[in-house]
Design an enzyme around this catalytic site. Sequence first.
Site, PDB file in Angstrom:
ATOM      1  N   VAL A  18     -30.587  -9.549  62.128  1.00 46.59           N
ATOM      2  CA  VAL A  18     -31.231 -10.350  63.180  1.00 46.59           C
ATOM      3  C   VAL A  18     -31.409  -9.534  64.461  1.00 46.59           C
ATOM      4  O   VAL A  18     -32.472  -9.576  65.096  1.00 46.59           O
ATOM      5  CB  VAL A  18     -30.433 -11.652  63.453  1.00 46.59           C
ATOM      6  CG1 VAL A  18     -31.201 -12.535  64.427  1.00 46.59           C
ATOM      7  CG2 VAL A  18     -30.162 -12.410  62.151  1.00 46.59           C
ATOM      8  N   LYS A 110     -23.577 -19.886  63.867  1.00 45.52           N
ATOM      9  CA  LYS A 110     -23.250 -21.307  63.594  1.00 45.52           C
ATOM     10  C   LYS A 110     -21.803 -21.500  63.213  1.00 45.52           C
ATOM     11  O   LYS A 110     -21.204 -22.532  63.527  1.00 45.52           O
ATOM     12  CB  LYS A 110     -24.168 -21.875  62.510  1.00 45.52           C
ATOM     13  CG  LYS A 110     -24.162 -21.117  61.200  1.00 45.52           C
ATOM     14  CD  LYS A 110     -25.270 -20.119  61.164  1.00 45.52           C
ATOM     15  CE  LYS A 110     -25.162 -19.169  59.997  1.00 45.52           C
ATOM     16  NZ  LYS A 110     -26.355 -18.449  59.723  1.00 45.52           N
ATOM     17  N   GLU A 134     -30.582 -21.896  69.115  1.00 45.67           N
ATOM     18  CA  GLU A 134     -31.670 -22.317  68.213  1.00 45.67           C
ATOM     19  C   GLU A 134     -31.598 -21.610  66.846  1.00 45.67           C
ATOM     20  O   GLU A 134     -31.793 -22.233  65.792  1.00 45.67           O
ATOM     21  CB  GLU A 134     -33.024 -22.022  68.883  1.00 45.67           C
ATOM     22  CG  GLU A 134     -34.227 -22.425  68.071  1.00 45.67           C
ATOM     23  CD  GLU A 134     -34.385 -23.932  67.906  1.00 45.67           C
ATOM     24  OE1 GLU A 134     -34.729 -24.605  68.877  1.00 45.67           O
ATOM     25  OE2 GLU A 134     -34.159 -24.424  66.795  1.00 45.67           O
ATOM     26  N   VAL A 137     -29.334 -22.764  63.553  1.00 44.27           N
ATOM     27  CA  VAL A 137     -29.646 -23.814  62.582  1.00 44.27           C
ATOM     28  C   VAL A 137     -31.042 -23.586  62.032  1.00 44.27           C
ATOM     29  O   VAL A 137     -32.031 -23.622  62.763  1.00 44.27           O
ATOM     30  CB  VAL A 137     -29.577 -25.219  63.224  1.00 44.27           C
ATOM     31  CG1 VAL A 137     -29.772 -26.286  62.160  1.00 44.27           C
ATOM     32  CG2 VAL A 137     -28.277 -25.423  63.960  1.00 44.27           C
ATOM     33  N   GLY A 192     -31.641  -9.801  52.853  1.00 45.61           N
ATOM     34  CA  GLY A 192     -31.017 -10.055  54.168  1.00 45.61           C
ATOM     35  C   GLY A 192     -30.859 -11.525  54.502  1.00 45.61           C
ATOM     36  O   GLY A 192     -30.616 -11.879  55.652  1.00 45.61           O
ATOM     37  N   GLU A 195     -25.193 -14.500  54.147  1.00 48.85           N
ATOM     38  CA  GLU A 195     -24.142 -14.182  55.112  1.00 48.85           C
ATOM     39  C   GLU A 195     -23.354 -12.971  54.601  1.00 48.85           C
ATOM     40  O   GLU A 195     -23.391 -12.637  53.413  1.00 48.85           O
ATOM     41  CB  GLU A 195     -23.186 -15.371  55.253  1.00 48.85           C
ATOM     42  CG  GLU A 195     -23.835 -16.607  55.843  1.00 48.85           C
ATOM     43  CD  GLU A 195     -24.451 -16.361  57.199  1.00 48.85           C
ATOM     44  OE1 GLU A 195     -23.770 -15.850  58.105  1.00 48.85           O
ATOM     45  OE2 GLU A 195     -25.638 -16.677  57.368  1.00 48.85           O
ATOM     46  N   LYS A 210     -24.155 -25.719  59.998  1.00 41.09           N
ATOM     47  CA  LYS A 210     -25.420 -26.106  60.648  1.00 41.09           C
ATOM     48  C   LYS A 210     -25.489 -27.624  60.812  1.00 41.09           C
ATOM     49  O   LYS A 210     -25.970 -28.127  61.835  1.00 41.09           O
ATOM     50  CB  LYS A 210     -26.603 -25.587  59.829  1.00 41.09           C
ATOM     51  CG  LYS A 210     -26.670 -24.063  59.812  1.00 41.09           C
ATOM     52  CD  LYS A 210     -27.587 -23.565  58.721  1.00 41.09           C
ATOM     53  CE  LYS A 210     -27.659 -22.048  58.698  1.00 41.09           C
ATOM     54  NZ  LYS A 210     -28.318 -21.516  57.520  1.00 41.09           N
ATOM     55  N   GLY A 307     -33.623 -14.426  57.531  1.00 39.95           N
ATOM     56  CA  GLY A 307     -34.435 -13.205  57.548  1.00 39.95           C
ATOM     57  C   GLY A 307     -34.605 -12.699  58.971  1.00 39.95           C
ATOM     58  O   GLY A 307     -34.430 -13.444  59.942  1.00 39.95           O
TER      59      GLY A 307
END
Length: 432
Positions: A18, A110, A134, A137, A192, A195, A210, A307
């Site tokens: 990310v 999360k 944001e 979730v 990707g 977790e 979430k 992703g």
Amino acid sequence: MGGNMNSLRIGLAGLGTVGGGLASILQKNGNWVENRLGRPVSIKTVLVRDPSKKRNLAQDSGIRITTDPSDIVDDPDIDIVVELMGGIDAPKNLIARALNAGKHVVTANKALLAEQGEELFQLASEKGLGLYFEASVAGGVPIVQTIKESLACNRIPRLLGILNGTANFVLSQMTTQSVEFGEALAEAQRLGYAEADPSLDIDGGDAAHKLCLLIRLAYGVHFPYEKLHVQGIRAVTRQDIAVAREFGYRIKLIAQVNEVDGRLEAGVLPALVHHTYLLARVGGNYNAVRVEGDCVGSVMLHGQGAGALPTASAVLADIMALARANRAPDNTGFADWRLPEASVINHEDARAEHYFRFTVDDRPGVMAAIAQAMADNNISIAQAVQKGEAMERCVPIVFLTHESSISDVDRAVRAIDAMEFIQEPTVAFRIL
Ligand code: NAP
Ligand code: HSE
């Protein structure tokens, strides 16, 4: 991407899937973001674990790589700390330090917010700072802002969805490509989506994290993570998928919450979803959330839940929202961050239709014995089928039932699993 005087400067903790996605979007769409905000957004410093790893950053990015969190949280030039490391203790410590240093925080974590978010939301509220999430979730799907802002006046009797891209990808691959569970999971990891610990995806923990966050936003209550009923997809076989399909259903990992007389029934579990429902058509790593509002009616959001770029798109949306805020940020969507604990309906007291798969010896009387045990436990059978293709010594029998309580279902399964003709533990999934 190097900063200038007017630049909004980011301290980025984590340059993995990310974090790397965020750097890519700023390279790709930095000018567009600047047009919208009236100022550029730049990453000043990146915190990583292993400084020797090769990083996919532009040569001239001017971004400093560090392994010392102080280089981010104590740098007065940094406006917003973006936490994309994952884990619990290290990010919690980093976020608390950033808030104490007067910096807004954006996170995709999360697990941390669902399990230990109370303290951090309190700290953010005391400091009048943003703790935005944001991306936590449903990745790129803008469900947090939608509930917090666009649907804010609605009471929400029901919210349900597909909140884990990896589990959905695995179930979709098993359905459409007829691949085994392990092969589909390996592909999700390669892409990707998964977790660091993929059991969080497969066993439902990630979707449950979430769901806790969505309950907070939709109902203004704290639903303790440990009180959610969570069941993952390990028990789902290709055979279940094929049989469910014959009855017109797809199997999906569903996260759901229902409000009944002010109390909440919530959980994550594999469920049969009729193929005519939109949720049944959510494939691949996609997520979808259906919110039923008492004023707006049913609203459904659909998009990529995992992703690099989809998730980073949500991270950057939070950064831009904070850059635009001209008042103290509203993190939880409620005036007081102190949310009361949810009044919870026990899992056993919920009611649902069910799919059962029994693996039994193929001999006379078996079907009748199972049907009797169902009747003894107040479960009414809607459809029954014995599949022709016998396995080595046994055969699958599938029942679809009318609505009954989960406690009756559990009792019936215990009674049936004790019968001598049962060859494998019975599988029971809800039908939506
Ligand atoms: P990732 O690929 O494993 O990247 C983690 C990054 O954080 C790496 O750069 C790692 O450094 C760094 N890091 C980890 N622990 C650290 C520590 N203690 N100190 C300093 N740096 C540390 O993880 P990811 O998939 O990007 O996920 C990041 C977060 O986003 C997680 O909370 C995850 O749940 C959430 N999320 C992920 C997705 C997704 O699609 N992947 C979607 C939504 C939310 P090195 O590079 O040196 O190892
Ligand atoms: N592992 C998560 C998923 C990433 O598969 O949905 C997004 O939170």
